[in-house]
Design a protein around this motif. Structure first.
Motif, PDB file in Angstrom:
ATOM      1  N   ALA A 108       0.829  -1.206   0.000  1.00 27.60           N
ATOM      2  CA  ALA A 108       0.000   0.000   0.000  1.00 27.60           C
ATOM      3  C   ALA A 108       0.868   1.263   0.000  1.00 27.60           C
ATOM      4  O   ALA A 108       0.748   2.105  -0.893  1.00 27.60           O
ATOM      5  N   ARG A 109       1.729   1.411   1.002  1.00 28.18           N
ATOM      6  CA  ARG A 109       2.578   2.594   1.125  1.00 28.18           C
ATOM      7  C   ARG A 109       3.908   2.173   1.741  1.00 28.18           C
ATOM      8  O   ARG A 109       3.994   1.135   2.387  1.00 28.18           O
ATOM      9  N   PHE A 110       4.923   3.030   1.606  1.00 31.29           N
ATOM     10  CA  PHE A 110       6.159   2.836   2.361  1.00 31.29           C
ATOM     11  C   PHE A 110       6.862   4.176   2.483  1.00 31.29           C
ATOM     12  O   PHE A 110       6.596   5.105   1.711  1.00 31.29           O
ATOM     13  N   THR A 111       7.732   4.259   3.489  1.00 28.85           N
ATOM     14  CA  THR A 111       8.515   5.478   3.661  1.00 28.85           C
ATOM     15  C   THR A 111       9.883   5.081   4.208  1.00 28.85           C
ATOM     16  O   THR A 111      10.021   4.015   4.811  1.00 28.85           O
ATOM     17  N   VAL A 112      10.883   5.903   3.952  1.00 25.94           N
ATOM     18  CA  VAL A 112      12.219   5.588   4.467  1.00 25.94           C
ATOM     19  C   VAL A 112      12.716   6.739   5.339  1.00 25.94           C
ATOM     20  O   VAL A 112      12.240   7.871   5.239  1.00 25.94           O
ATOM     21  N   GLY A 113      13.682   6.435   6.203  1.00 25.10           N
ATOM     22  CA  GLY A 113      14.221   7.432   7.130  1.00 25.10           C
ATOM     23  C   GLY A 113      15.227   8.353   6.455  1.00 25.10           C
ATOM     24  O   GLY A 113      15.583   8.175   5.285  1.00 25.10           O
ATOM     25  N   GLY A 114      15.702   9.317   7.218  1.00 26.64           N
ATOM     26  CA  GLY A 114      16.586  10.333   6.660  1.00 26.64           C
ATOM     27  C   GLY A 114      18.059   9.985   6.707  1.00 26.64           C
ATOM     28  O   GLY A 114      18.903  10.732   6.198  1.00 26.64           O
ATOM     29  N   VAL A 115      18.408   8.846   7.314  1.00 29.94           N
ATOM     30  CA  VAL A 115      19.824   8.476   7.426  1.00 29.94           C
ATOM     31  C   VAL A 115      20.165   7.499   6.308  1.00 29.94           C
ATOM     32  O   VAL A 115      19.457   6.516   6.099  1.00 29.94           O
ATOM     33  N   ILE A 116      21.220   7.805   5.575  1.00 33.18           N
ATOM     34  CA  ILE A 116      21.632   6.938   4.473  1.00 33.18           C
ATOM     35  C   ILE A 116      22.963   6.305   4.857  1.00 33.18           C
ATOM     36  O   ILE A 116      23.899   7.009   5.187  1.00 33.18           O
ATOM     37  N   ARG A 117      23.050   4.995   4.846  1.00 26.62           N
ATOM     38  CA  ARG A 117      24.320   4.333   5.166  1.00 26.62           C
ATOM     39  C   ARG A 117      24.773   3.486   3.994  1.00 26.62           C
ATOM     40  O   ARG A 117      23.962   2.982   3.230  1.00 26.62           O
ATOM     41  N   LYS A 118      26.086   3.362   3.874  1.00 23.88           N
ATOM     42  CA  LYS A 118      26.669   2.447   2.885  1.00 23.88           C
ATOM     43  C   LYS A 118      26.598   1.039   3.478  1.00 23.88           C
ATOM     44  O   LYS A 118      26.805   0.875   4.688  1.00 23.88           O
ATOM     45  N   PRO A 119      26.365   0.041   2.636  1.00 25.29           N
ATOM     46  CA  PRO A 119      26.178  -1.300   3.187  1.00 25.29           C
ATOM     47  C   PRO A 119      27.383  -1.827   3.957  1.00 25.29           C
ATOM     48  O   PRO A 119      27.220  -2.546   4.933  1.00 25.29           O
ATOM     49  N   ASP A 120      28.622  -1.447   3.551  1.00 20.60           N
ATOM     50  CA  ASP A 120      29.795  -2.015   4.238  1.00 20.60           C
ATOM     51  C   ASP A 120      30.111  -1.306   5.557  1.00 20.60           C
ATOM     52  O   ASP A 120      31.041  -1.673   6.261  1.00 20.60           O
ATOM     53  N   GLU A 121      29.321  -0.278   5.906  1.00 21.58           N
ATOM     54  CA  GLU A 121      29.541   0.408   7.185  1.00 21.58           C
ATOM     55  C   GLU A 121      28.856  -0.309   8.344  1.00 21.58           C
ATOM     56  O   GLU A 121      29.024   0.082   9.490  1.00 21.58           O
ATOM     57  N   LEU A 122      28.022  -1.294   8.039  1.00 23.30           N
ATOM     58  CA  LEU A 122      27.139  -1.861   9.065  1.00 23.30           C
ATOM     59  C   LEU A 122      27.178  -3.368   9.061  1.00 23.30           C
ATOM     60  O   LEU A 122      27.387  -3.988   8.020  1.00 23.30           O
ATOM     61  N   ASP A 123      26.913  -3.963  10.218  1.00 28.22           N
ATOM     62  CA  ASP A 123      26.610  -5.386  10.266  1.00 28.22           C
ATOM     63  C   ASP A 123      25.084  -5.496  10.366  1.00 28.22           C
ATOM     64  O   ASP A 123      24.507  -5.339  11.444  1.00 28.22           O
ATOM     65  N   LEU A 124      24.455  -5.716   9.223  1.00 26.51           N
ATOM     66  CA  LEU A 124      22.989  -5.638   9.197  1.00 26.51           C
ATOM     67  C   LEU A 124      22.314  -6.771   9.966  1.00 26.51           C
ATOM     68  O   LEU A 124      21.165  -6.626  10.385  1.00 26.51           O
ATOM     69  N   ALA A 125      23.006  -7.889  10.172  1.00 20.39           N
ATOM     70  CA  ALA A 125      22.404  -8.963  10.977  1.00 20.39           C
ATOM     71  C   ALA A 125      22.228  -8.487  12.422  1.00 20.39           C
ATOM     72  O   ALA A 125      21.267  -8.831  13.097  1.00 20.39           O
ATOM     73  N   LEU A 126      23.171  -7.655  12.874  1.00 19.29           N
ATOM     74  CA  LEU A 126      23.142  -7.176  14.261  1.00 19.29           C
ATOM     75  C   LEU A 126      22.408  -5.848  14.408  1.00 19.29           C
ATOM     76  O   LEU A 126      22.289  -5.338  15.519  1.00 19.29           O
ATOM     77  N   GLU A 127      21.950  -5.270  13.307  1.00 22.87           N
ATOM     78  CA  GLU A 127      21.285  -3.963  13.378  1.00 22.87           C
ATOM     79  C   GLU A 127      19.976  -4.108  14.160  1.00 22.87           C
ATOM     80  O   GLU A 127      19.069  -4.824  13.745  1.00 22.87           O
TER      81      GLU A 127
END
Ligand code: OOG
Ligand code: MG
Length: 260
Positions: free
Chosen positions: A162-181
């Motif tokens: 139906a709808r979606f929105t995203v936040g204002g913070v943009i991160r590069k994928p290699d800056e984060l451990d997304l499993a632990l986010e």
């Protein structure tokens, strides 16, 4: 009795969306509806949206976390289409009156920097194609009464999109451990649920790889610039008018929807 086919199912589901009128599952009347045909219904609804001026902006995965699978009673992930009509700009309210019975769920959102085409895509290859990661909230609004459906029903219904929105913070994928986010889901400032990125197939990159590989069977390639919603990390919450729903992420910042 009118016979069921892809066009009729698309017409019925598009009308339910346009009229904001929920209905019984298509499979109640068309029990032979199989998964391949259901995806053809989904594509037919997309074609009609594109013909009316909407643009494809990406894809979403659904039912990628145990929380979602258990709630919906379906244990296989699926894909569906996102169009520009569904994108809510930052700060825009969620107008619940435009929808039937909207629910909101927190998601990790990718933006692709390169084409990604299956089969054979691994999570590592998938992450290489990602240019940015965002916190997101997806608004789902099943066209079926009480969100009661089988897998072919929900696939035909474009996975309740139906709808979606995203936040204002943009991160590069290699800056984060997304499993632990980590992510907290809040309603009116109170934490109602929480999860980490591992909730989505062990790692959201696995969900992206799954999308690339399963879409390949339908000859769909993920294009640069496309948005990919990787699936609800937690169960969804109802969007009641007057409520404020936010997802607070450890590194991806927060994203909020004010419901009117
Ligand atoms: C189906 C859509 C599922 C997700 O993130 O799991 C979905 C539904 O729950 O109505 O969007
Ligand atoms: Mg979702």
């Amino acid at each position: 009795m009118t016979e069921w086919n892809v066009e009729r199912a698309a017409t019925v589901l598009a009308a339910a969306e346009a009229d904001r009128a929920d209905r019984g599952p298509v499979t109640d009347e068309w029990p032979e509806l199989d998964l391949d045909t259901a995806y053809r219904v989904q594509d037919e609804i997309l074609c009609r949206k594109v013909a009316s001026g909407e643009q494809i902006v990406g894809v979403k995965l659904g039912l990628t976390s145990r929380a979602k699978q258990q709630r919906m009673g379906i244990d296989s992930p699926l894909t569906a289409w996102l169009t520009d009509r569904m994108a809510l700009p930052a700060g825009a309210p969620l107008v619940t009156g435009e929808l039937i019975h909207p629910r909101v769920e927190p998601e990790i959102v990718f933006v692709l920097g390169e084409r990604l085409s299956g089969p054979g895509v691994t999570a590592a290859r998938a992450m290489e194609a990602v240019s940015h990661v965002y916190a997101g909230l997806e608004v789902i609004d099943s066209r079926y009464t009480d969100f009661r459906f089988t897998l072919p029903d929900v696939v035909a219904d474009n996975a309740s999109s139906a709808r979606f929105t995203v936040g204002g913070v943009i991160r590069k994928p290699d800056e984060l451990d997304l499993a632990l986010e980590a992510c907290l889901l809040e309603v009116n400032g109170e934490v109602v649920d929480s999860a980490t990125g591992a909730a989505v197939q062990g790692h959201p990159a696995e969900a992206l790889a799954l999308a690339a590989n399963t879409l390949a069977k339908r000859r769909v390639v993920l294009e640069p610039g496309w948005i990919v919603l990787t699936g609800g990390l937690t169960d969804a919450v109802f969007a009641h008018p007057g409520s404020r729903i936010s997802a607070q992420f450890a590194n991806l910042g927060s994203v909020t929807l004010r419901c009117e």
